[in-house]
Write an enzyme that holds these catalytic residues in place. Sequence first.
Site, PDB file in Angstrom:
ATOM      1  CB  ALA A   1      -0.917  -0.026   1.219  1.00  0.00           C
TER       2      ALA A   1
ATOM      3  CG  PHE B   1       2.434   8.576   1.450  1.00  0.00           C
ATOM      4  CD1 PHE B   1       1.791   9.714   1.927  1.00  0.00           C
ATOM      5  CD2 PHE B   1       3.007   8.616   0.186  1.00  0.00           C
ATOM      6  CE1 PHE B   1       1.731  10.880   1.156  1.00  0.00           C
ATOM      7  CE2 PHE B   1       2.952   9.769  -0.578  1.00  0.00           C
ATOM      8  CZ  PHE B   1       2.309  10.895  -0.101  1.00  0.00           C
TER       9      PHE B   1
ATOM     10  NE  ARG C   1       7.021   7.264   2.064  1.00  0.00           N
ATOM     11  CZ  ARG C   1       6.897   7.843   0.878  1.00  0.00           C
ATOM     12  NH1 ARG C   1       6.428   9.060   0.776  1.00  0.00           N
ATOM     13  NH2 ARG C   1       7.223   7.215  -0.210  1.00  0.00           N
TER      14      ARG C   1
ATOM     15  CB  SER D   1       5.159   5.599  -7.477  1.00  0.00           C
ATOM     16  OG  SER D   1       6.070   4.558  -7.173  1.00  0.00           O
TER      17      SER D   1
ATOM     18  CB  CYS E   1      -4.119   8.378  -6.990  1.00  0.00           C
ATOM     19  SG  CYS E   1      -5.689   7.654  -6.553  1.00  0.00           S
TER      20      CYS E   1
ATOM     21  CD  GLU F   1       1.264  10.894  -9.387  1.00  0.00           C
ATOM     22  OE1 GLU F   1       2.148  10.022  -9.417  1.00  0.00           O
ATOM     23  OE2 GLU F   1       0.127  10.694  -8.921  1.00  0.00           O
TER      24      GLU F   1
HETATM   25  P1  NAD Z   1       5.380   4.368  -3.619  1.00  0.00           P
HETATM   26  O1  NAD Z   1       5.353   3.642  -4.909  1.00  0.00           O
HETATM   27  O2  NAD Z   1       6.585   5.118  -3.238  1.00  0.00           O
HETATM   28  O3  NAD Z   1       5.105   3.322  -2.427  1.00  0.00           O
HETATM   29  C1  NAD Z   1       4.066   2.364  -2.507  1.00  0.00           C
HETATM   30  C2  NAD Z   1       4.548   1.059  -1.884  1.00  0.00           C
HETATM   31  O4  NAD Z   1       5.589   0.504  -2.670  1.00  0.00           O
HETATM   32  C3  NAD Z   1       5.089   1.240  -0.484  1.00  0.00           C
HETATM   33  O5  NAD Z   1       4.588   0.193   0.319  1.00  0.00           O
HETATM   34  C4  NAD Z   1       6.593   1.172  -0.661  1.00  0.00           C
HETATM   35  O6  NAD Z   1       7.222   0.574   0.425  1.00  0.00           O
HETATM   36  C5  NAD Z   1       6.772   0.348  -1.913  1.00  0.00           C
HETATM   37  N1  NAD Z   1       7.871   0.825  -2.745  1.00  0.00           N
HETATM   38  C6  NAD Z   1       8.254   2.111  -2.940  1.00  0.00           C
HETATM   39  N2  NAD Z   1       9.247   2.194  -3.830  1.00  0.00           N
HETATM   40  C7  NAD Z   1       9.517   0.946  -4.216  1.00  0.00           C
HETATM   41  C8  NAD Z   1      10.457   0.372  -5.140  1.00  0.00           C
HETATM   42  N3  NAD Z   1      11.288   1.121  -5.831  1.00  0.00           N
HETATM   43  N4  NAD Z   1      10.437  -0.952  -5.297  1.00  0.00           N
HETATM   44  C9  NAD Z   1       9.585  -1.720  -4.616  1.00  0.00           C
HETATM   45  N5  NAD Z   1       8.681  -1.230  -3.739  1.00  0.00           N
HETATM   46  C10 NAD Z   1       8.641   0.072  -3.530  1.00  0.00           C
HETATM   47  O7  NAD Z   1       4.091   5.304  -3.598  1.00  0.00           O
HETATM   48  P2  NAD Z   1       3.709   6.384  -2.503  1.00  0.00           P
HETATM   49  O8  NAD Z   1       4.649   7.533  -2.587  1.00  0.00           O
HETATM   50  O9  NAD Z   1       3.524   5.746  -1.184  1.00  0.00           O
HETATM   51  O10 NAD Z   1       2.272   6.836  -3.041  1.00  0.00           O
HETATM   52  C11 NAD Z   1       2.078   7.834  -4.011  1.00  0.00           C
HETATM   53  C12 NAD Z   1       1.832   7.259  -5.368  1.00  0.00           C
HETATM   54  O11 NAD Z   1       0.753   6.346  -5.333  1.00  0.00           O
HETATM   55  C13 NAD Z   1       1.429   8.303  -6.395  1.00  0.00           C
HETATM   56  O12 NAD Z   1       2.064   8.018  -7.614  1.00  0.00           O
HETATM   57  C14 NAD Z   1      -0.072   8.114  -6.543  1.00  0.00           C
HETATM   58  O13 NAD Z   1      -0.611   8.521  -7.769  1.00  0.00           O
HETATM   59  C15 NAD Z   1      -0.167   6.648  -6.371  1.00  0.00           C
HETATM   60  N6  NAD Z   1      -1.507   6.246  -5.976  1.00  0.00           N
HETATM   61  C16 NAD Z   1      -2.290   5.665  -6.899  1.00  0.00           C
HETATM   62  C17 NAD Z   1      -3.574   5.300  -6.570  1.00  0.00           C
HETATM   63  C18 NAD Z   1      -4.480   4.662  -7.571  1.00  0.00           C
HETATM   64  O14 NAD Z   1      -5.462   4.072  -7.174  1.00  0.00           O
HETATM   65  N7  NAD Z   1      -4.176   4.761  -8.856  1.00  0.00           N
HETATM   66  C19 NAD Z   1      -4.059   5.533  -5.277  1.00  0.00           C
HETATM   67  C20 NAD Z   1      -3.200   6.130  -4.347  1.00  0.00           C
HETATM   68  C21 NAD Z   1      -1.922   6.485  -4.708  1.00  0.00           C
END
Ligand code: NAD
EC number: 1.2.1.27
Length: 506
Positions: free
Chosen positions: A157, A159, A187, A236, A291, A391
């Site tokens: 999930a 943050f 986080r 992301s 998002c 974004e």
């Molecule tokens: P993130 O991708 O940094 O983190 C999401 C999860 O992935 C976390 O649990 C993290 O530990 C893990 N993670 C992070 N980087 C990683 C990597 N390089 N390799 C493997 N795992 C990794 O996202 P965030 O900053 O927590 O959330 C923001 C992003 O989420 C934005 O891009 C937003 O648009 C997107 N988002 C999309 C939706 C949707 O339904 N489309 C909903 C909410 C958020």
Amino acid sequence: ARILQVSSKVNSTWYPASSFSSSVPTVKLFIDGKFVESKSDKWIDIHNPATNEVIGRVPQATKAEMDAAVASCKRAFPAWADTSVLSRQQKEIAKLITLEQGKTLADAEGDVFRGLQVVEHACSVTSLMLGETMPSITKDMDLYSYRLPLGVCAGIAPFNFPAMIPLWMFPMAMVCGNTFVLKPSERVPGASMLLAKLLQDSGAPDGTLNILHGQHEAVNFICDHPDIKAISFVGSNQAGEYIFERGSRHGKRVQANMGAKNHGVVMPDANKENTLNQLVGAAFGAAGQRCMALSTAILVGEAKKWLPELVERAKNLRVNAGDQPGADLGPLITPQAKERVCNLIDSGTKEGASILLDGRKIKVKGYENGNFVGPTIISNVKPTMTCYKEEIFGPVLVVLETDTLDEAIKIVNDNPYGNGTAIFTTNGATARKYSHLVDVGQVGVNVPIPVPLPMFSFTGSRSSFRGDTNFYGKQGIHFYTQLKTITSQWKEEDATLSSPAVVMPT
Ligand code: NAD
């Protein structure tokens, strides 16, 4: 289990030892919000079918009591008909979200509320999981299918919605019969822990939900582990595309909801007051860390003239810590996120855009060390600019202008993302044309953040989604189940086969 727990509490209220003439408990009436003893002189014994012991007595309500019940319903109806059927909130989780994530308390309550809607939806699993049947497909032969759970499923999930997004995942998976490993965003783990406590309190057996914390190692573990059959990811593109590929390579189902660049198209015939308020709310609410935030406005034709008023409204928003009364938007999640957002604003200036409202230098009294960025509006933006292509995920609205709806549609469809969009108009034909032609998962018509209710599914086109079965709704059930089809033949005795059937059955 939670429903059972609640009803057992109710039982003790409406099934206590009777004050009426004997020690056998009586069932009370529930009238106008109160459990009341009937004044009836006609009672029916209730028996335990296993022993035939009289275990209680139920009244035949008097005419006056029944009238009172109907009158009470009639009084309550208008307000109830006007109320969302899903209106409950969990304040404790909301406080923790504000503490860890920064969003305002009211917004955090929305986070919990929208997640609980998915739990409500999950409770209808008994109908959603029905299979299919076809009797007499050929002589003496019937065909039927079941939807069965996959086994262990996992969720990773982000943050920005600490309660809602985990609630998109484990309740749906668990009602289908799966067990679940959740990896919350490192986080904001608190809300997931509280949700787990609630789940346990409601009677979920040990092991049905496990929560593990971590970053890349935990993610790799989930992608590779042979016992994990399916992964739900939200976050992301960088992480999502990686997880989709690595998980798929290991034979897992993966659904990945990812990044966004959502456009709000403003037609000159729109209701100006509503549109400007909705745009400002959807661009800057949650400090743009949604998002589905409307991070890009396209002003069409005469609507271009509304820009100064848009700026005025955005200026009036109050930036403060999320638990402070009156705060409209809180801080960004980390200092790095603030730096990234500020750099993207800088890039707009360098590439020839105009900063009409600049939140980079904002200071919030008492929270001088916070990651605050104030509402920022960048105009004269072109699709080639970095601030348009990336974004931003902060309280920044980039504004483009076009002369026609067709040009606006082209911009939206040329953008790599297809998460959400909204059109503001009073013309039905314009709205219909837009809804049909845009290649975006969630379309709002005069609705700025059209996150689908859980009986539908949260989708996403192009780079905003990887996978083929979406989150929640019927799609969510399909994601977390597999079909088993049974072809069954029961012949009567005199219809025994006389020789082996070597030809493909038809
Ligand atoms: P993130 O991708 O940094 O983190 C999401 C999860 O992935 C976390 O649990 C993290 O530990 C893990 N993670 C992070 N980087 C990683 C990597 N390089 N390799 C493997 N795992 C990794 O996202 P965030 O900053 O927590 O959330 C923001 C992003 O989420 C934005 O891009 C937003 O648009 C997107 N988002 C999309 C939706 C949707 O339904 N489309 C909903 C909410 C958020």
